[in-house]
Design a protein around this motif. Structure first.
Motif, PDB file in Angstrom:
ATOM      1  N   SER A 156       0.842  -1.192   0.000  1.00  0.00           N
ATOM      2  CA  SER A 156       0.000   0.000   0.000  1.00  0.00           C
ATOM      3  C   SER A 156       0.882   1.247   0.000  1.00  0.00           C
ATOM      4  O   SER A 156       2.045   1.215   0.417  1.00  0.00           O
ATOM      5  N   TRP A 157       0.314   2.342  -0.484  1.00  0.00           N
ATOM      6  CA  TRP A 157       1.052   3.610  -0.485  1.00  0.00           C
ATOM      7  C   TRP A 157       1.442   4.003   0.941  1.00  0.00           C
ATOM      8  O   TRP A 157       2.545   4.483   1.184  1.00  0.00           O
ATOM      9  N   GLU A 158       0.552   3.796   1.881  1.00  0.00           N
ATOM     10  CA  GLU A 158       0.849   4.183   3.262  1.00  0.00           C
ATOM     11  C   GLU A 158       2.014   3.371   3.821  1.00  0.00           C
ATOM     12  O   GLU A 158       2.845   3.895   4.563  1.00  0.00           O
ATOM     13  N   GLU A 159       2.090   2.064   3.468  1.00  0.00           N
ATOM     14  CA  GLU A 159       3.226   1.247   3.898  1.00  0.00           C
ATOM     15  C   GLU A 159       4.526   1.796   3.315  1.00  0.00           C
ATOM     16  O   GLU A 159       5.526   1.955   4.017  1.00  0.00           O
ATOM     17  N   TYR A 160       4.500   2.066   2.022  1.00  0.00           N
ATOM     18  CA  TYR A 160       5.686   2.576   1.342  1.00  0.00           C
ATOM     19  C   TYR A 160       6.087   3.939   1.903  1.00  0.00           C
ATOM     20  O   TYR A 160       7.264   4.195   2.180  1.00  0.00           O
ATOM     21  N   LYS A 161       5.112   4.820   2.059  1.00  0.00           N
ATOM     22  CA  LYS A 161       5.386   6.167   2.565  1.00  0.00           C
ATOM     23  C   LYS A 161       6.002   6.116   3.961  1.00  0.00           C
ATOM     24  O   LYS A 161       6.986   6.809   4.249  1.00  0.00           O
ATOM     25  N   LYS A 162       5.441   5.277   4.820  1.00  0.00           N
ATOM     26  CA  LYS A 162       5.965   5.170   6.183  1.00  0.00           C
ATOM     27  C   LYS A 162       7.384   4.639   6.186  1.00  0.00           C
ATOM     28  O   LYS A 162       8.261   5.133   6.911  1.00  0.00           O
TER      29      LYS A 162
ATOM     30  N   TYR B 206       9.558   7.457   3.859  1.00  0.00           N
ATOM     31  CA  TYR B 206       9.551   8.872   4.255  1.00  0.00           C
ATOM     32  C   TYR B 206       9.165   9.073   5.719  1.00  0.00           C
ATOM     33  O   TYR B 206       8.930  10.207   6.134  1.00  0.00           O
ATOM     34  N   GLY B 207       9.124   8.003   6.478  1.00  0.00           N
ATOM     35  CA  GLY B 207       8.733   8.129   7.884  1.00  0.00           C
ATOM     36  C   GLY B 207       9.623   9.073   8.675  1.00  0.00           C
ATOM     37  O   GLY B 207       9.165   9.719   9.631  1.00  0.00           O
ATOM     38  N   PHE B 208      10.880   9.186   8.271  1.00  0.00           N
ATOM     39  CA  PHE B 208      11.815  10.070   8.985  1.00  0.00           C
ATOM     40  C   PHE B 208      11.365  11.525   8.934  1.00  0.00           C
ATOM     41  O   PHE B 208      11.750  12.339   9.780  1.00  0.00           O
ATOM     42  N   MET B 209      10.509  11.872   7.959  1.00  0.00           N
ATOM     43  CA  MET B 209      10.074  13.254   7.821  1.00  0.00           C
ATOM     44  C   MET B 209       9.160  13.681   8.964  1.00  0.00           C
ATOM     45  O   MET B 209       8.988  14.887   9.211  1.00  0.00           O
ATOM     46  N   ASP B 210       8.580  12.713   9.653  1.00  0.00           N
ATOM     47  CA  ASP B 210       7.678  13.041  10.769  1.00  0.00           C
ATOM     48  C   ASP B 210       8.389  13.822  11.855  1.00  0.00           C
ATOM     49  O   ASP B 210       7.761  14.610  12.586  1.00  0.00           O
ATOM     50  N   ASP B 211       9.702  13.598  11.985  1.00  0.00           N
ATOM     51  CA  ASP B 211      10.471  14.268  13.037  1.00  0.00           C
ATOM     52  C   ASP B 211      11.261  15.475  12.523  1.00  0.00           C
ATOM     53  O   ASP B 211      12.052  16.060  13.266  1.00  0.00           O
ATOM     54  N   MET B 212      11.048  15.833  11.273  1.00  0.00           N
ATOM     55  CA  MET B 212      11.802  16.938  10.685  1.00  0.00           C
ATOM     56  C   MET B 212      11.072  18.270  10.849  1.00  0.00           C
ATOM     57  O   MET B 212       9.840  18.321  10.931  1.00  0.00           O
ATOM     58  N   ASP B 213      11.848  19.326  10.874  1.00  0.00           N
ATOM     59  CA  ASP B 213      11.298  20.679  10.845  1.00  0.00           C
ATOM     60  C   ASP B 213      10.642  20.885   9.480  1.00  0.00           C
ATOM     61  O   ASP B 213      11.255  20.586   8.448  1.00  0.00           O
ATOM     62  N   PRO B 214       9.406  21.358   9.442  1.00  0.00           N
ATOM     63  CA  PRO B 214       8.726  21.578   8.151  1.00  0.00           C
ATOM     64  C   PRO B 214       9.549  22.408   7.171  1.00  0.00           C
ATOM     65  O   PRO B 214       9.471  22.197   5.954  1.00  0.00           O
ATOM     66  N   ARG B 215      10.342  23.330   7.695  1.00  0.00           N
ATOM     67  CA  ARG B 215      11.162  24.154   6.810  1.00  0.00           C
ATOM     68  C   ARG B 215      12.240  23.320   6.123  1.00  0.00           C
ATOM     69  O   ARG B 215      12.590  23.576   4.961  1.00  0.00           O
ATOM     70  N   ASP B 216      12.756  22.306   6.827  1.00  0.00           N
ATOM     71  CA  ASP B 216      13.763  21.430   6.222  1.00  0.00           C
ATOM     72  C   ASP B 216      13.137  20.528   5.160  1.00  0.00           C
ATOM     73  O   ASP B 216      13.788  20.179   4.170  1.00  0.00           O
TER      74      ASP B 216
ATOM     75  N   TYR C 297      12.589  17.236  -0.043  1.00  0.00           N
ATOM     76  CA  TYR C 297      11.917  16.011   0.384  1.00  0.00           C
ATOM     77  C   TYR C 297      10.426  16.068   0.044  1.00  0.00           C
ATOM     78  O   TYR C 297       9.820  15.069  -0.358  1.00  0.00           O
ATOM     79  N   LYS C 298       9.835  17.235   0.186  1.00  0.00           N
ATOM     80  CA  LYS C 298       8.419  17.384  -0.131  1.00  0.00           C
ATOM     81  C   LYS C 298       8.172  17.128  -1.611  1.00  0.00           C
ATOM     82  O   LYS C 298       7.211  16.432  -1.986  1.00  0.00           O
ATOM     83  N   THR C 299       9.052  17.661  -2.448  1.00  0.00           N
ATOM     84  CA  THR C 299       8.917  17.447  -3.890  1.00  0.00           C
ATOM     85  C   THR C 299       9.011  15.968  -4.227  1.00  0.00           C
ATOM     86  O   THR C 299       8.217  15.430  -5.009  1.00  0.00           O
ATOM     87  N   MET C 300       9.995  15.288  -3.645  1.00  0.00           N
ATOM     88  CA  MET C 300      10.191  13.881  -3.954  1.00  0.00           C
ATOM     89  C   MET C 300       9.025  13.027  -3.450  1.00  0.00           C
ATOM     90  O   MET C 300       8.622  12.063  -4.118  1.00  0.00           O
ATOM     91  N   LEU C 301       8.474  13.381  -2.303  1.00  0.00           N
ATOM     92  CA  LEU C 301       7.310  12.659  -1.787  1.00  0.00           C
ATOM     93  C   LEU C 301       6.130  12.800  -2.746  1.00  0.00           C
ATOM     94  O   LEU C 301       5.463  11.810  -3.090  1.00  0.00           O
ATOM     95  N   ASN C 302       5.888  14.020  -3.201  1.00  0.00           N
ATOM     96  CA  ASN C 302       4.773  14.255  -4.111  1.00  0.00           C
ATOM     97  C   ASN C 302       4.985  13.549  -5.449  1.00  0.00           C
ATOM     98  O   ASN C 302       4.042  13.020  -6.046  1.00  0.00           O
ATOM     99  N   ARG C 303       6.225  13.540  -5.919  1.00  0.00           N
ATOM    100  CA  ARG C 303       6.517  12.861  -7.172  1.00  0.00           C
ATOM    101  C   ARG C 303       6.363  11.355  -7.036  1.00  0.00           C
ATOM    102  O   ARG C 303       5.850  10.684  -7.935  1.00  0.00           O
ATOM    103  N   ASP C 304       6.803  10.809  -5.911  1.00  0.00           N
ATOM    104  CA  ASP C 304       6.608   9.383  -5.661  1.00  0.00           C
ATOM    105  C   ASP C 304       5.122   9.042  -5.644  1.00  0.00           C
ATOM    106  O   ASP C 304       4.701   8.011  -6.194  1.00  0.00           O
ATOM    107  N   ARG C 305       4.338   9.896  -5.016  1.00  0.00           N
ATOM    108  CA  ARG C 305       2.890   9.631  -4.932  1.00  0.00           C
ATOM    109  C   ARG C 305       2.266   9.639  -6.319  1.00  0.00           C
ATOM    110  O   ARG C 305       1.417   8.784  -6.637  1.00  0.00           O
ATOM    111  N   ARG C 306       2.651  10.585  -7.138  1.00  0.00           N
ATOM    112  CA  ARG C 306       2.119  10.680  -8.495  1.00  0.00           C
ATOM    113  C   ARG C 306       2.534   9.466  -9.329  1.00  0.00           C
ATOM    114  O   ARG C 306       1.725   8.879 -10.046  1.00  0.00           O
TER     115      ARG C 306
END
Length: 318
Positions: free
Chosen positions: A123-129, A132-142, A152-161
């Motif tokens: 599932s996408w949620e399994e893959y995302k976790k 990209y699970g490490f992003m949960d502890d990151m500063d949104p600005r990073d 990282y945000k760009t790559m997450l969105n591209r992976d989802r697409r």
């Protein structure tokens, strides 16, 4: 995953630029392996041996490389007539390409242990976790901070697409076959629009939705102040004008990018096979002997016929 994903996309673009630079002119295929006025051996190595195998093969001493290359030549010569024909070489390259893709997908499927519930899908949620699970502890600005046009945000969105495009079902879960398409979309017809869009996003530095000639060149060559452009760059500018920019407006739109990176009736494996024969065929009879190949071992052990680097070090027959 961020770095691996980015490098995979760079490899796609590399293949596009140096194998398909002038798909309309088949006799000039060997010229497409020239980069900055030298023969690009690493591309040939990856094509002949396969990406993983070429890395291992490149570390072998010359005599061992030649010995193991000789074993490969015997395998390529399927009709045992003592010659390697272009068609035999093409089939070998296709085999090594397919093996690399299958091995990579299998390795990632197992490595990340996505399918914990053993239902045959991820599932996408399994893959995302997992990715990209490490992003949960990151500063949104990073997360949003860009490095050379990527975040990282760009790559997450591209992976989802890309994930949604790879799915033939609900867009949320992938089978192993669909997961393979997600990882390696470049030769899958239904993924071409995604590959075109990713190419545009990577090269379109000013984000105006099209690729200028300077952006096209800039992705291959970094100009230094007071430095004259080498001949191959001047030639690429001419290619852009004559073969890429069909409407002559000075830019590549999505349709023109599509024709560039997925040219009709162009076979990458056949192009590489013809190129290798051209480079190694000293007596110009349009086929290769084992001696001709071994004499050019530095060409082949850095070629796709050797997606075989790893095989050269792992397999008992060597």
């Amino acid at each position: 995953m961020f770095l691996k994903y980015h490098l995979s996309l760079l490899l796609i673009l590399f293949i596009i630029k140096y194998v398909a630079s002038k798909p309309e002119i088949v006799p000039d295929l060997h010229k497409q392996h020239l980069n900055a006025e030298h023969h690009d051996l690493q591309y040939d190595h990856d094509k002949f041996l396969g990406e993983d195998e070429s890395k291992v093969f490149d570390s072998l001493p010359p005599e061992e490389s030649k010995r193991r290359l000789g074993v490969i030549v015997d395998k390529i010569d399927t009709n045992n007539d003592g010659f390697v024909e272009t068609e035999e070489l093409k089939k070998w390259i296709q085999y090594t390409q397919r093996r690399y893709i299958d091995d990579d997908a299998t390795r990632q499927w197992k490595q990340h242990t996505f399918d914990r519930d053993k239902n045959g899908t991820i599932s996408w949620e399994e893959y995302k976790k997992n990715t990209y699970g490490f992003m949960d502890d990151m500063d949104p600005r990073d997360i949003e901070r860009e490095d050379d046009g990527f975040s990282y945000k760009t790559m997450l969105n591209r992976d989802r697409r890309r994930w949604a495009a790879a799915s033939t079902g609900d867009g949320e879960t992938l089978t192993f076959e669909e997961f393979t398409v997600f990882l390696h979309p470049e030769d899958v017809p239904r993924m071409r629009n995604v590959v075109v869009l990713e190419t545009l996003e990577d090269i379109d530095r000013d984000k105006d939705g099209k690729i200028s000639v300077d952006e096209y060149i800039g992705d291959m060559y970094k100009h230094s102040e007071n430095e004259e452009e080498p001949d191959w760059v001047v030639s690429e500018r001419d290619v852009f004008k004559k073969f890429r920019d069909h409407d002559g407006d000075g830019f590549l739109n999505k349709e023109e990018i599509h024709e560039w990176i997925t040219p009709k009736d162009f076979d990458h494996a056949e192009a590489e096979a013809k190129h290798l024969v051209f480079e190694a065929d000293t007596n110009e009879d349009n086929r290769l002997t084992k001696d001709e190949i071994l004499d050019k071992y530095d060409l082949f052990v850095g070629s796709q016929a050797t997606d075989f680097g790893e095989a050269l070090t792992k397999h008992d027959e060597f």
